[in-house]
Design a protein around this motif. Sequence first.
Motif, short mmCIF file in Angstrom:
data_model
loop_
_atom_site.label_atom_id
_atom_site.label_comp_id
_atom_site.label_asym_id
_atom_site.label_seq_id
_atom_site.Cartn_x
_atom_site.Cartn_y
_atom_site.Cartn_z
N CYS A 353 0.85 -1.19 0.00
CA CYS A 353 0.00 0.00 0.00
C CYS A 353 0.89 1.25 0.00
O CYS A 353 1.81 1.35 0.82
CB CYS A 353 -0.90 0.05 1.23
N CYS A 356 1.56 3.39 3.32
CA CYS A 356 2.42 2.71 4.28
C CYS A 356 3.85 2.64 3.73
O CYS A 356 4.81 2.98 4.41
CB CYS A 356 1.86 1.32 4.53
N CYS A 396 -3.75 -3.54 5.75
CA CYS A 396 -3.72 -3.97 7.15
C CYS A 396 -3.43 -2.75 8.02
O CYS A 396 -3.20 -1.65 7.51
CB CYS A 396 -2.71 -5.10 7.37
S1 SF4 Z 1 2.21 -3.75 5.89
FE1 SF4 Z 1 -0.04 -3.65 5.75
S2 SF4 Z 1 -0.46 -1.48 5.47
FE2 SF4 Z 1 1.72 -1.73 5.09
S3 SF4 Z 1 1.91 -2.02 2.89
FE3 SF4 Z 1 1.72 -4.06 3.76
S4 SF4 Z 1 -0.48 -4.53 3.73
FE4 SF4 Z 1 -0.27 -2.33 3.42
#
Ligand code: SF4
Lengths: 430, 159
Positions: A353, A356, A396
Motif C-alpha cells: 500500500c 504505508c 492492514c
Molecule cells: S504492511 Fe499492511 S499497510 Fe503496510 S503495505 Fe503491507 S499490507 Fe499495506
Amino acid sequence: MAYPYVHEREVRMISRNFGDPAARTLDGYRERGGYRGLERAFEIGPAAVIDEVKASGLRGRGGAGFPTGLKWSFMPKAGVKPHYLLCNADESEPGTFKDRELIRWDPHQLIEGCLIAAYAMGSRHAYIYLRGEFFEASQVMARAVEEAYERGFAGRRILGSENDIEVTVHVGAGAYICGEETGLMNSLEGRRGEPRVKPPFPAAVGVYSMPTTINNVETLAAVPHIVEHGGEWYRQWGTDKSPGTKLFCVSGHVEKPGNYELPLGFPMMELIEDVCGGVAEGRSLKSVIPGGSSVPLMDVEDCRECTLCYEGVEAAGSMLGCASVIVMDDRTNIVREVRRMVQFYAHESCGQCTPCREGTPWMTQVLRRIEAGRGTESDLDTLLDMSAQMTGTTICVLSDSAAAPVVSSIEKFRDEYLALIHGGERVEVA
Amino acid sequence: MLTQDERNRIRAEAAHYDHPQAACVEALKIVQEHHRWVSDEHLKEIAALLDMSPEALDSVATFYNLIFRKPVGENVILLCDSVSCWIMGYEGIRAHLKEHLGVELGETTSDGKFTLLPMACLGTCDRGPAMMVGNELYRNLDNDKVDEILARYRHPSGA
Ligand code: SF4
Ligand SMILES: Cc1cc2nc3c(=O)[nH]c(=O)nc-3n(C[C@H](O)[C@H](O)[C@H](O)COP(=O)(O)O)c2cc1C
C-alpha cells in the motif's frame, strides 16, 4: 532456571508452570492437571465448548481483543470442506515477550488449547506458526507435539475417541508482517507473507481458501482452563467487559521487568510501582506505552487513573493491545524512541500500500531531522498530515500502527519536539 | 549441487503439507544450515524440488529477514534494535560491536567469522539489550558480556 520475578498479587493460571521445567513433559503436565480440559471438551461436545468460551467472555490476546467465542461461531458447520485452526505464535510486536514463555514453559497447555479449539470448530488440522527467531521455543514445541502423537493426544482417534486432529509446527523466517492473520496464512502456504484484502474473512476463505480461524498463543492457552472449569468461573477475575487474567509484559525503566499474570482491570500505577518495583531511585516516570509499539503513548497524567483492561486503557486514550507495557523514565528522549518505532514499521512494511510504503520512511526522515535539531514547527504539521493519510487507508493496520506513536507523542510531548526544533538540547544522531 | 541428504530432508518436509510450496521456507533453511546462504544455483534446485519457478521462490526468499541471498559469515549476529532494547542501551552495544568487529551493520568481518545484522524485536524485552548469535539468544548485554560471548565463537574449543 527459576522464573525471574513472581509477585504475590499475581493470579497464575496460564503462567502457573513458568519456571518449572518438569511441566514440559506430557506426564509432568498431566500430573499438574493437564489435558482435563480436553477430556471435558470431548464429553460436552463442540457446541457446548463454544458456549463455554462465549460465556467466559475471553477476548483475543493477539492485540485486537476480539471475543474468542464469537469468532469461533463464525466458522461454517463442519462438512465437506476442510477447516483449519492456526495458532499465531509469530510474536514480534516490539515490547511483547509472553508467547515465547508460554511455549517454552508450557507447550502442552498450548497443544491442549489448540486441540480443544480445533475440535470445537470441526477442524482436523491445527498449525502452530512460530517466528523464525524462536529457536529454543520451536524445539520445545516440536518435542511436545511429538510426545503428544506418541501418547495418543494428537493424530488419529485422540484419547480413544472418534476425533482426529493433526498438529503441525511451522516455523517462519523473520518478518513482522507474518503476524498479521492473513499475512500468516500466505506465509504458511509458502508465499510472501503479504496481508490479503478483507473481506473475504478467514472464517470463509482462509488457508488454501478454506474456512480458517486464527488465535494468539495466549488466547489458546486460556482455553483449557475455561473449558475445564466453565465460563462463569473464568469471570471471577477481570471486569465485565474484560474478563479473566492477562500476562503483562513489562519492559523498560522498571526495577523488575518481566511477565506478570494479573486480573484484567489491575491499576496501571500499581503494576509499575508495586509489582515491578517502580523506576530507578532518583528517577521519575515520563511515559508508558501500554500495549506494544503500535498503540498511543501515555503521559503520567493518563497513567494515574488508568486500569489495565480493554475499556480502561481506551478511556485513558490508548489501547491495551497485547498488554506490552513499555515504561520510560525521565532520561528518555521521546522523539528518538518514536523515530525508532516508526523506523521499525518502515523496515517491516510489506510495501503493498502506498501510504504505508512511502509514509513510513518519510516520517522516519522527518523525525530524524527534528532529532538532529534541523526541524521546523511545520514539520509537526507534516507529520500529523501524513499520519492522517496513513490511518484507515491500507490493507492492514501496520500503517495505522506506525502513525499512532507519532500522533500521540506530538500531542502529549509537544514540548520535547519544540525544544529540539528551537535549539536547546541537541542530540547526536547515528 | 545439493547433497542427497539435503534433498531427502526437503522432500520429507514437503510431504508434511498438501502443497509442496508450503515447505519452501523450511527448504531454504535446510540449505542454509550447510551453506549459510542460498546461491542462485541452490535456489533453482530447491524450486525444482518443490514444483515452483525459481522467480517465485526468490520472491519468497527475499521477503524474509533470516533467508540470506548473499554470503554471510560463519556466525550471524542479530542485534535486536527495537524500542525496549533502545531504551535499555542498544546504541552503546551497537557502537561496541561495530568497533570490536571493525564492521558496520550489514557487513561481514574480514576473517569471515561474523556478520552483524540489526534485527526486529527478538521478543525478550524484559532483558534487553539482546542479540542472537546463530541460534543462541543472549540478553542483558553489556560490553564485557559481548566480548566474552564473541571470544567463545572465535575460539569454540574454549582455548
Ligand atoms: S504492511 Fe499492511 S499497510 Fe503496510 S503495505 Fe503491507 S499490507 Fe499495506
Ligand atoms: C502488523 C500486525 C502484526 C501482528 N502480529 C501479531 C503477532 O505477532 N501475534 C499475534 O497473535 N497477533 C498479531 N497480530 C494480530 C493478528 O492479526 C490477529 O488479530 C490475532 O492473531 C488474532 O488472534 P486473537 O483473536 O486470539 O487475538 C498482528 C496484527 C497486525 C496488523
